[in-house]
Enzyme design. Structure first.
Site, PDB file in Angstrom:
ATOM      1  N   GLY A 155       0.795  -1.240   0.000  1.00 39.08           N
ATOM      2  CA  GLY A 155       0.000   0.000   0.000  1.00 39.08           C
ATOM      3  C   GLY A 155       0.820   1.279   0.000  1.00 39.08           C
ATOM      4  O   GLY A 155       0.260   2.369  -0.101  1.00 39.08           O
ATOM      5  N   THR A 207      -2.176  -8.293 -13.521  1.00 39.42           N
ATOM      6  CA  THR A 207      -1.851  -7.452 -14.667  1.00 39.42           C
ATOM      7  C   THR A 207      -2.258  -8.090 -16.002  1.00 39.42           C
ATOM      8  O   THR A 207      -2.278  -9.321 -16.121  1.00 39.42           O
ATOM      9  CB  THR A 207      -0.326  -7.200 -14.676  1.00 39.42           C
ATOM     10  OG1 THR A 207       0.051  -6.612 -15.917  1.00 39.42           O
ATOM     11  CG2 THR A 207       0.480  -8.484 -14.501  1.00 39.42           C
ATOM     12  N   GLU A 223      -0.437  -8.240 -18.395  1.00 41.94           N
ATOM     13  CA  GLU A 223       0.759  -8.854 -18.985  1.00 41.94           C
ATOM     14  C   GLU A 223       0.757 -10.374 -18.849  1.00 41.94           C
ATOM     15  O   GLU A 223       1.518 -11.046 -19.546  1.00 41.94           O
ATOM     16  CB  GLU A 223       2.032  -8.263 -18.356  1.00 41.94           C
ATOM     17  CG  GLU A 223       2.176  -6.797 -18.656  1.00 41.94           C
ATOM     18  CD  GLU A 223       3.595  -6.253 -18.503  1.00 41.94           C
ATOM     19  OE1 GLU A 223       4.548  -7.048 -18.450  1.00 41.94           O
ATOM     20  OE2 GLU A 223       3.725  -5.027 -18.442  1.00 41.94           O
ATOM     21  N   ASN A 283      -1.208   1.497 -15.825  1.00 41.31           N
ATOM     22  CA  ASN A 283      -1.652   2.626 -14.994  1.00 41.31           C
ATOM     23  C   ASN A 283      -0.720   3.819 -15.163  1.00 41.31           C
ATOM     24  O   ASN A 283       0.480   3.664 -15.396  1.00 41.31           O
ATOM     25  CB  ASN A 283      -1.603   2.232 -13.522  1.00 41.31           C
ATOM     26  CG  ASN A 283      -2.809   1.441 -13.060  1.00 41.31           C
ATOM     27  OD1 ASN A 283      -3.494   1.828 -12.124  1.00 41.31           O
ATOM     28  ND2 ASN A 283      -3.072   0.310 -13.708  1.00 41.31           N
ATOM     29  N   PRO A 320      14.361   8.284 -23.896  1.00 37.89           N
ATOM     30  CA  PRO A 320      14.792   7.012 -24.502  1.00 37.89           C
ATOM     31  C   PRO A 320      13.611   6.130 -24.931  1.00 37.89           C
ATOM     32  O   PRO A 320      12.961   5.492 -24.099  1.00 37.89           O
ATOM     33  CB  PRO A 320      15.587   6.352 -23.368  1.00 37.89           C
ATOM     34  CG  PRO A 320      14.986   6.904 -22.113  1.00 37.89           C
ATOM     35  CD  PRO A 320      14.439   8.259 -22.424  1.00 37.89           C
ATOM     36  N   PRO A 325      14.462  -6.706 -24.415  1.00 39.03           N
ATOM     37  CA  PRO A 325      14.417  -8.104 -24.882  1.00 39.03           C
ATOM     38  C   PRO A 325      13.014  -8.696 -24.667  1.00 39.03           C
ATOM     39  O   PRO A 325      12.410  -8.512 -23.608  1.00 39.03           O
ATOM     40  CB  PRO A 325      15.428  -8.821 -23.981  1.00 39.03           C
ATOM     41  CG  PRO A 325      16.284  -7.750 -23.393  1.00 39.03           C
ATOM     42  CD  PRO A 325      15.452  -6.506 -23.346  1.00 39.03           C
TER      43      PRO A 325
HETATM   44  P1  NAD Z   1       4.952  -0.181  -7.187  1.00 37.76           P
HETATM   45  O1  NAD Z   1       6.256  -0.762  -7.615  1.00 37.76           O
HETATM   46  O2  NAD Z   1       4.766   1.289  -7.250  1.00 37.76           O
HETATM   47  O3  NAD Z   1       4.621  -0.619  -5.695  1.00 37.76           O
HETATM   48  C1  NAD Z   1       4.848  -1.913  -5.216  1.00 37.76           C
HETATM   49  C2  NAD Z   1       4.795  -1.847  -3.699  1.00 37.76           C
HETATM   50  O4  NAD Z   1       4.979  -3.161  -3.187  1.00 37.76           O
HETATM   51  C3  NAD Z   1       5.890  -0.979  -3.083  1.00 37.76           C
HETATM   52  O5  NAD Z   1       5.345  -0.162  -2.070  1.00 37.76           O
HETATM   53  C4  NAD Z   1       6.876  -1.977  -2.508  1.00 37.76           C
HETATM   54  O6  NAD Z   1       7.604  -1.477  -1.392  1.00 37.76           O
HETATM   55  C5  NAD Z   1       5.939  -3.109  -2.129  1.00 37.76           C
HETATM   56  N1  NAD Z   1       6.608  -4.419  -2.061  1.00 37.76           N
HETATM   57  C6  NAD Z   1       7.451  -4.980  -2.977  1.00 37.76           C
HETATM   58  N2  NAD Z   1       7.845  -6.193  -2.558  1.00 37.76           N
HETATM   59  C7  NAD Z   1       7.238  -6.405  -1.356  1.00 37.76           C
HETATM   60  C8  NAD Z   1       7.235  -7.480  -0.446  1.00 37.76           C
HETATM   61  N3  NAD Z   1       7.949  -8.587  -0.653  1.00 37.76           N
HETATM   62  N4  NAD Z   1       6.479  -7.352   0.661  1.00 37.76           N
HETATM   63  C9  NAD Z   1       5.763  -6.239   0.916  1.00 37.76           C
HETATM   64  N5  NAD Z   1       5.741  -5.176   0.101  1.00 37.76           N
HETATM   65  C10 NAD Z   1       6.467  -5.275  -1.041  1.00 37.76           C
HETATM   66  O7  NAD Z   1       3.876  -0.954  -8.049  1.00 37.76           O
HETATM   67  P2  NAD Z   1       2.445  -0.527  -8.611  1.00 37.76           P
HETATM   68  O8  NAD Z   1       2.627  -0.026  -9.976  1.00 37.76           O
HETATM   69  O9  NAD Z   1       1.734   0.272  -7.593  1.00 37.76           O
HETATM   70  O10 NAD Z   1       1.760  -1.967  -8.732  1.00 37.76           O
HETATM   71  C11 NAD Z   1       0.971  -2.504  -7.685  1.00 37.76           C
HETATM   72  C12 NAD Z   1       0.358  -3.811  -8.131  1.00 37.76           C
HETATM   73  O11 NAD Z   1      -0.453  -3.599  -9.293  1.00 37.76           O
HETATM   74  C13 NAD Z   1       1.377  -4.877  -8.515  1.00 37.76           C
HETATM   75  O12 NAD Z   1       0.914  -6.115  -8.057  1.00 37.76           O
HETATM   76  C14 NAD Z   1       1.391  -4.843 -10.037  1.00 37.76           C
HETATM   77  O13 NAD Z   1       1.750  -6.081 -10.570  1.00 37.76           O
HETATM   78  C15 NAD Z   1      -0.049  -4.483 -10.331  1.00 37.76           C
HETATM   79  N6  NAD Z   1      -0.286  -3.774 -11.595  1.00 37.76           N
HETATM   80  C16 NAD Z   1       0.441  -2.660 -11.915  1.00 37.76           C
HETATM   81  C17 NAD Z   1       0.147  -1.973 -13.097  1.00 37.76           C
HETATM   82  C18 NAD Z   1       0.899  -0.720 -13.501  1.00 37.76           C
HETATM   83  O14 NAD Z   1       0.707  -0.238 -14.612  1.00 37.76           O
HETATM   84  N7  NAD Z   1       1.710  -0.125 -12.634  1.00 37.76           N
HETATM   85  C19 NAD Z   1      -0.873  -2.436 -13.934  1.00 37.76           C
HETATM   86  C20 NAD Z   1      -1.583  -3.591 -13.572  1.00 37.76           C
HETATM   87  C21 NAD Z   1      -1.292  -4.236 -12.382  1.00 37.76           C
HETATM   88  O1  DAU Z   2       0.365  -3.599 -18.515  1.00 40.09           O
HETATM   89  C1  DAU Z   2       0.460  -3.506 -17.133  1.00 40.09           C
HETATM   90  C2  DAU Z   2       1.901  -3.378 -16.747  1.00 40.09           C
HETATM   91  O2  DAU Z   2       2.298  -2.067 -17.153  1.00 40.09           O
HETATM   92  C3  DAU Z   2       2.172  -3.568 -15.261  1.00 40.09           C
HETATM   93  O3  DAU Z   2       1.835  -4.879 -14.911  1.00 40.09           O
HETATM   94  C4  DAU Z   2       3.635  -3.291 -14.943  1.00 40.09           C
HETATM   95  O4  DAU Z   2       3.858  -3.375 -13.547  1.00 40.09           O
HETATM   96  C5  DAU Z   2       3.962  -1.889 -15.410  1.00 40.09           C
HETATM   97  O5  DAU Z   2       5.328  -1.617 -15.194  1.00 40.09           O
HETATM   98  C6  DAU Z   2       3.627  -1.727 -16.889  1.00 40.09           C
HETATM   99  O6  DAU Z   2       4.518  -2.513 -17.716  1.00 40.09           O
HETATM  100  P1  DAU Z   2       5.092  -1.943 -19.101  1.00 40.09           P
HETATM  101  O7  DAU Z   2       6.319  -2.679 -19.423  1.00 40.09           O
HETATM  102  O8  DAU Z   2       4.041  -1.851 -20.130  1.00 40.09           O
HETATM  103  O9  DAU Z   2       5.401  -0.414 -18.610  1.00 40.09           O
HETATM  104  P2  DAU Z   2       6.663   0.525 -18.800  1.00 40.09           P
HETATM  105  O10 DAU Z   2       6.264   1.859 -18.267  1.00 40.09           O
HETATM  106  O11 DAU Z   2       7.935  -0.067 -18.327  1.00 40.09           O
HETATM  107  O12 DAU Z   2       6.758   0.640 -20.388  1.00 40.09           O
HETATM  108  C7  DAU Z   2       5.652   1.073 -21.171  1.00 40.09           C
HETATM  109  C8  DAU Z   2       6.071   0.996 -22.631  1.00 40.09           C
HETATM  110  O13 DAU Z   2       7.084   1.990 -22.864  1.00 40.09           O
HETATM  111  C9  DAU Z   2       6.698  -0.326 -23.026  1.00 40.09           C
HETATM  112  O14 DAU Z   2       6.332  -0.626 -24.364  1.00 40.09           O
HETATM  113  C10 DAU Z   2       8.202  -0.060 -22.947  1.00 40.09           C
HETATM  114  C11 DAU Z   2       8.290   1.401 -23.343  1.00 40.09           C
HETATM  115  N1  DAU Z   2       9.427   2.146 -22.742  1.00 40.09           N
HETATM  116  C12 DAU Z   2       9.559   2.107 -21.380  1.00 40.09           C
HETATM  117  C13 DAU Z   2      10.591   2.780 -20.767  1.00 40.09           C
HETATM  118  C14 DAU Z   2      10.764   2.725 -19.272  1.00 40.09           C
HETATM  119  C15 DAU Z   2      10.280   2.897 -23.525  1.00 40.09           C
HETATM  120  O15 DAU Z   2      10.136   2.959 -24.769  1.00 40.09           O
HETATM  121  N2  DAU Z   2      11.291   3.572 -22.925  1.00 40.09           N
HETATM  122  C16 DAU Z   2      11.503   3.531 -21.573  1.00 40.09           C
HETATM  123  O16 DAU Z   2      12.488   4.147 -21.103  1.00 40.09           O
END
Ligand code: NAD
Ligand code: DAU
Length: 328
Positions: free
Chosen positions: A8, A117, A119, A171, A196, A265
């Site tokens: 959280g 997710t 993914e 998100n 980048p 990759p």
């Molecule tokens: P985030 O990296 O911002 O936050 C993750 C949190 O989990 C952090 O506060 C971290 O300290 C905590 N954490 C990590 N390992 C832990 C452990 N072993 N025990 C307790 N706490 C731990 O991530 P987010 O983007 O807020 O994602 C939250 C959730 O939503 C994840 O499960 C992620 O897979 C999912 N999700 C994210 C996205 C996205 O776009 N960011 C989209 C779909 C689903």
């Molecule tokens: O789809 C949900 C997922 O979205 C979550 O489950 C993951 O936690 C979250 O990190 C996110 O994954 P992505 O890999 O899609 O997000 P990211 O922001 O890393 O990258 C978004 C897109 O942008 C992806 O196609 C890679 C590209 N990218 C990312 C970075 C960091 C770039 O081109 N340049 C960059 O520097």
């Protein structure tokens, strides 16, 4: 409702806790390991108890779950690039961590929501993934998240646990750690650092404003059917290059900042979620991408105190390792 919210103190978790305490009057205990992505500051305006500990630690989980009516698990390692360079923590947190939480939920008979997710479905060229689509994850991040989802489903099937899974699309919004595409590009643009773009920049993501996803998880928590999976996708899709160009426009910068760099990759080409099932529970996305992105850029512009310590700390070293160049 009294909730144990794991993870959280991260991006989505803290937005969820803010909405639940403010709009629903929930009492919340946060269990968070405070990894590089978890921050006390994300919760400092809220009246919640924070327990610092890992979800893979049964003692910390037992303490945090005392008196809870439900567990919502956000805790995860979340950056795909880090899962490629350093996968170990992903396996521990998603595998062992999810298992420990499920055991605690089973012991206490708690409702359990796993935040997952899009993914886990892999990449899709056309159309959208439904909850029936097969799991086909590509990276150590998504494979370990898919493993966690399967474990959750097994606890429903085997022990009758009141477990649900909520799969979100990409998100964006306030409090997102700047390793992710949108905040990385916003902060780099504000500092006149290069932007980048991986590969050809034509990869497509399905963007959801973080408060919409947080409300979607709340809907599943309150009204979802145990044993079911719910996709919660955003209303808009966009190629990465279009996103970067919008950020350049909103920050008043120039396209000469764009730099094409080596592709990730195994990079997934496109994500897209069909969310009809969660819409059937009364949820819908409220924020369109153009509006949410502008709001997000404004938030980062106005909240320098939030990102300055990050940009001058561990993130600098990470950035150099990942991109082979220093931040300006
Ligand atoms: P985030 O990296 O911002 O936050 C993750 C949190 O989990 C952090 O506060 C971290 O300290 C905590 N954490 C990590 N390992 C832990 C452990 N072993 N025990 C307790 N706490 C731990 O991530 P987010 O983007 O807020 O994602 C939250 C959730 O939503 C994840 O499960 C992620 O897979 C999912 N999700 C994210 C996205 C996205 O776009 N960011 C989209 C779909 C689903
Ligand atoms: O789809 C949900 C997922 O979205 C979550 O489950 C993951 O936690 C979250 O990190 C996110 O994954 P992505 O890999 O899609 O997000 P990211 O922001 O890393 O990258 C978004 C897109 O942008 C992806 O196609 C890679 C590209 N990218 C990312 C970075 C960091 C770039 O081109 N340049 C960059 O520097």
């Amino acid at each position: 409702m009294k909730l144990l919210v794991c993870g959280g103190a991260g991006f989505i978790g803290s937005n969820f806790v803010r909405i639940r305490t403010r709009d629903h009057g929930d009492e919340v205990v946060v269990l968070d390991k405070l990894t590089y992505a978890g921050r006390r500051e994300n919760l400092e305006d809220l009246d919640v108890r924070l327990i610092v500990g890992g979800i893979e630690d049964p003692d910390a989980v037992a303490e945090a779950a005392e008196g809870a009516g439900a567990i919502v698990n956000f805790a995860a390692e979340t950056h795909v690039d880090r899962s490629i360079s350093e996968p170990e923590a992903f396996i521990t947190t998603h595998g062992m961590g999810t298992y420990v939480l499920l055991e605690e939920a089973r012991r206490r008979g708690l409702r359990y929501v796993q935040v997952s997710t899009d993914e886990v479905y892999g990449s899709i060229e056309e159309g959208s993934f439904t909850e029936q689509s097969p799991l086909n994850p590509s990276s150590p991040y998504s494979a370990s998240k898919a493993g966690a989802d399967l474990l959750v489903a097994s606890y429903r099937h085997t022990y009758g646990l009141e477990a649900l899974i909520c799969r979100g699309s990409n998100n964006y919004g306030p409090y997102q750690y700047p390793e992710k595409l949108i905040p990385l590009m916003v902060l780099n643009a504000l500092h006149d650092d290069k932007l980048p773009v991986y590969g050809d920049g034509r990869q497509v993501r399905n963007w959801i404003y973080v408060e919409d996803f947080a409300r979607g998880i709340g809907t599943v928590l309150e009204r979802g059917e145990p044993g079911e999976v719910y996709n919660v996708g955003g209303p808009d899709e966009a190629p990465n290059l279009d996103v970067v160009r919008k950020i350049i426009e909103y920050t008043g910068k120039d396209e000469s900042l764009i730099e094409y760099v080596t592709d990730r990759p195994g990079h997934d080409r496109r994500y897209s979620l069909a969310s009809d099932k969660v819409c059937g529970l009364g949820w819908e996305a409220q924020v369109r991408f153009a509006e949410g992105l502008e709001r997000t850029v404004d938030w980062y512009r106005e909240n320098t105190a939030w990102w300055e310590p990050i940009r001058s700390g561990e993130y600098r070293a990470y950035y150099e390792r990942q991109y082979g160049r220093a931040l300006g």
